[in-house]
Design a protein around this motif. Structure first.
Motif, PDB file in Angstrom:
ATOM      1  N   GLY A  15       6.324  -6.144 -11.913  1.00 32.20           N
ATOM      2  CA  GLY A  15       6.650  -6.811 -10.579  1.00 32.20           C
ATOM      3  C   GLY A  15       5.447  -6.468  -9.716  1.00 32.20           C
ATOM      4  N   LYS A  16       4.295  -6.067 -10.297  1.00 31.70           N
ATOM      5  CA  LYS A  16       2.795  -5.967  -9.436  1.00 31.70           C
ATOM      6  C   LYS A  16       1.727  -6.595 -10.149  1.00 31.70           C
ATOM      7  CE  LYS A  16       4.362  -1.581  -7.691  1.00 31.70           C
ATOM      8  NZ  LYS A  16       3.874   0.276  -7.515  1.00 31.70           N
ATOM      9  N   GLU A  17       0.862  -6.848  -9.196  1.00 30.45           N
ATOM     10  CA  GLU A  17      -0.264  -7.437  -9.591  1.00 30.45           C
ATOM     11  C   GLU A  17      -1.177  -6.573 -10.769  1.00 30.45           C
ATOM     12  OE1 GLU A  17      -0.851 -10.630  -5.853  1.00 30.45           O
ATOM     13  OE2 GLU A  17      -2.623  -8.859  -6.358  1.00 30.45           O
ATOM     14  N   ARG A  18      -1.950  -7.324 -11.304  1.00 25.78           N
ATOM     15  CA  ARG A  18      -2.882  -6.541 -12.242  1.00 25.78           C
ATOM     16  C   ARG A  18      -3.985  -5.688 -11.179  1.00 25.78           C
ATOM     17  NH1 ARG A  18      -5.794 -10.265 -16.524  1.00 25.78           N
ATOM     18  NH2 ARG A  18      -6.919 -10.737 -14.554  1.00 25.78           N
ATOM     19  N   GLU A  19      -4.345  -4.511 -11.658  1.00 25.91           N
ATOM     20  CA  GLU A  19      -5.051  -3.869 -10.776  1.00 25.91           C
ATOM     21  C   GLU A  19      -6.304  -3.243 -11.785  1.00 25.91           C
ATOM     22  OE1 GLU A  19      -4.706   0.593  -8.430  1.00 25.91           O
ATOM     23  OE2 GLU A  19      -2.990  -0.046  -9.593  1.00 25.91           O
ATOM     24  N   LEU A  20      -7.502  -3.263 -11.130  1.00 27.10           N
ATOM     25  CA  LEU A  20      -8.733  -2.796 -11.778  1.00 27.10           C
ATOM     26  C   LEU A  20      -8.810  -1.162 -11.683  1.00 27.10           C
ATOM     27  CD1 LEU A  20     -11.334  -2.974 -13.365  1.00 27.10           C
ATOM     28  CD2 LEU A  20     -12.403  -3.014 -11.027  1.00 27.10           C
ATOM     29  N   VAL A  21      -8.681  -0.385 -12.877  1.00 24.81           N
ATOM     30  CA  VAL A  21      -8.638   1.156 -12.654  1.00 24.81           C
ATOM     31  C   VAL A  21     -10.180   1.719 -12.709  1.00 24.81           C
ATOM     32  CG1 VAL A  21      -7.482   3.046 -13.980  1.00 24.81           C
ATOM     33  CG2 VAL A  21      -6.259   0.998 -13.886  1.00 24.81           C
ATOM     34  N   ALA A  22     -10.780   1.214 -13.807  1.00 20.74           N
ATOM     35  CA  ALA A  22     -12.052   1.821 -13.977  1.00 20.74           C
ATOM     36  C   ALA A  22     -12.918   0.797 -14.597  1.00 20.74           C
ATOM     37  CB  ALA A  22     -11.972   3.119 -14.572  1.00 20.74           C
ATOM     38  N   ARG A  23     -14.499   0.823 -14.397  1.00 17.44           N
ATOM     39  CA  ARG A  23     -15.282   0.081 -14.897  1.00 17.44           C
ATOM     40  C   ARG A  23     -16.514   0.738 -15.206  1.00 17.44           C
ATOM     41  NH1 ARG A  23     -19.940  -2.853 -13.658  1.00 17.44           N
ATOM     42  NH2 ARG A  23     -20.157  -4.774 -14.931  1.00 17.44           N
ATOM     43  N   ILE A  24     -17.030   0.663 -16.515  1.00 10.92           N
ATOM     44  CA  ILE A  24     -18.485   1.214 -16.711  1.00 10.92           C
ATOM     45  C   ILE A  24     -19.367   0.197 -17.259  1.00 10.92           C
ATOM     46  CG2 ILE A  24     -17.929   1.772 -19.247  1.00 10.92           C
ATOM     47  CD1 ILE A  24     -19.594   4.476 -18.985  1.00 10.92           C
ATOM     48  N   SER A  25     -20.492   0.213 -16.729  1.00  8.36           N
ATOM     49  CA  SER A  25     -21.463  -0.972 -16.879  1.00  8.36           C
ATOM     50  C   SER A  25     -22.379  -0.575 -18.143  1.00  8.36           C
ATOM     51  CB  SER A  25     -22.383  -1.015 -15.742  1.00  8.36           C
ATOM     52  OG  SER A  25     -23.294  -0.062 -15.559  1.00  8.36           O
ATOM     53  N   ARG A  26     -23.020  -1.664 -18.575  1.00 11.52           N
ATOM     54  CA  ARG A  26     -23.995  -1.556 -19.593  1.00 11.52           C
ATOM     55  C   ARG A  26     -24.817  -0.215 -19.447  1.00 11.52           C
ATOM     56  NH1 ARG A  26     -26.304  -6.166 -19.785  1.00 11.52           N
ATOM     57  NH2 ARG A  26     -25.146  -6.890 -21.439  1.00 11.52           N
ATOM     58  N   GLY A  27     -25.378  -0.272 -18.177  1.00 10.41           N
ATOM     59  CA  GLY A  27     -26.026   1.140 -17.872  1.00 10.41           C
ATOM     60  C   GLY A  27     -25.530   2.294 -17.561  1.00 10.41           C
ATOM     61  N   GLY A  28     -24.236   2.416 -17.663  1.00  9.23           N
ATOM     62  CA  GLY A  28     -23.518   3.603 -17.750  1.00  9.23           C
ATOM     63  C   GLY A  28     -22.869   3.793 -16.193  1.00  9.23           C
ATOM     64  N   PHE A  29     -23.133   2.906 -15.381  1.00  6.47           N
ATOM     65  CA  PHE A  29     -22.644   3.154 -13.929  1.00  6.47           C
ATOM     66  C   PHE A  29     -21.014   3.058 -14.081  1.00  6.47           C
ATOM     67  CE2 PHE A  29     -22.823   3.229  -9.357  1.00  6.47           C
ATOM     68  CZ  PHE A  29     -21.699   2.546  -8.887  1.00  6.47           C
ATOM     69  N   ARG A  30     -20.386   3.990 -13.222  1.00  6.54           N
ATOM     70  CA  ARG A  30     -18.913   3.678 -13.352  1.00  6.54           C
ATOM     71  C   ARG A  30     -18.303   3.688 -11.942  1.00  6.54           C
ATOM     72  NH1 ARG A  30     -20.963   7.666 -16.736  1.00  6.54           N
ATOM     73  NH2 ARG A  30     -19.848   8.127 -18.553  1.00  6.54           N
ATOM     74  N   ASN A  31     -17.238   2.999 -11.913  1.00  2.85           N
ATOM     75  CA  ASN A  31     -16.751   2.937 -10.465  1.00  2.85           C
ATOM     76  C   ASN A  31     -15.159   2.839 -10.666  1.00  2.85           C
ATOM     77  OD1 ASN A  31     -17.384  -0.048 -11.411  1.00  2.85           O
ATOM     78  ND2 ASN A  31     -16.114  -0.626  -9.939  1.00  2.85           N
ATOM     79  N   TYR A  32     -14.399   3.232  -9.731  1.00  2.00           N
ATOM     80  CA  TYR A  32     -12.804   3.249  -9.915  1.00  2.00           C
ATOM     81  C   TYR A  32     -12.007   2.562  -8.808  1.00  2.00           C
ATOM     82  CZ  TYR A  32     -14.325   6.978 -13.213  1.00  2.00           C
ATOM     83  OH  TYR A  32     -15.089   7.765 -14.115  1.00  2.00           O
ATOM     84  N   GLY A  33     -10.922   2.167  -9.362  1.00  2.00           N
ATOM     85  CA  GLY A  33      -9.936   1.903  -8.012  1.00  2.00           C
ATOM     86  C   GLY A  33      -9.616   3.042  -7.359  1.00  2.00           C
ATOM     87  N   ASP A  34      -9.384   2.755  -5.818  1.00  2.00           N
ATOM     88  CA  ASP A  34      -9.166   3.821  -5.010  1.00  2.00           C
ATOM     89  C   ASP A  34      -8.043   4.431  -5.452  1.00  2.00           C
ATOM     90  OD1 ASP A  34      -9.796   1.775  -2.194  1.00  2.00           O
ATOM     91  OD2 ASP A  34     -11.076   2.981  -3.384  1.00  2.00           O
TER      92      ASP A  34
END
Length: 116
Positions: free
Chosen positions: A42-61
């Motif tokens: 019942g919920k939309e898809r949510e980005l949890v985490a990403r790692i780039s080719r260069g190793g940079f990481r970002n996360y959902g709040d």
């Protein structure tokens, strides 16, 4: 064709931890980025985490400070370490590989259930 296979999901109690794995048939360093998404009923898809080719990481709040994305380029595997789990983390978790903005590959997902 690139294949992604997730594993590591299951039932865990609130406050517990799980580590998800995403095995990739291709070379993960060839992708712009690797991501974990989740989708609860019942919920939309949510980005949890990403790692780039260069190793940079970002996360959902909603997961910052609790989840960690990592990778093993030698094994072409991406991981998601999930700590301090709550029932709100219950969802299907999906691995995504972005070759370029127009080409993405997806796994079939692994289910995480957080419940006492």
């Amino acid at each position: 064709q690139v294949q992604l296979v997730e594993s590591g999901g299951g039932l865990v109690q609130p406050g517990g931890s799980l580590k998800l794995s995403c095995a990739v048939s291709g070379t993960i360093s060839s992708f712009n980025g690797m991501r974990w998404y989740r989708q609860a009923p019942g919920k939309e898809r949510e980005l949890v985490a990403r790692i780039s080719r260069g190793g940079f990481r970002n996360y959902g709040d909603s997961v910052k400070g609790r989840f960690t994305i990592s990778r093993d380029t030698g094994k072409n595997t991406v991981f998601l370490q999930m700590n301090s789990l709550t029932p709100e983390d219950t969802a299907g978790y999906y691995c995504n590989a972005e070759l370029n903005p127009a080409v993405n590959y997806w796994g079939t997902g692994t289910l995480v259930t957080v419940s006492s």
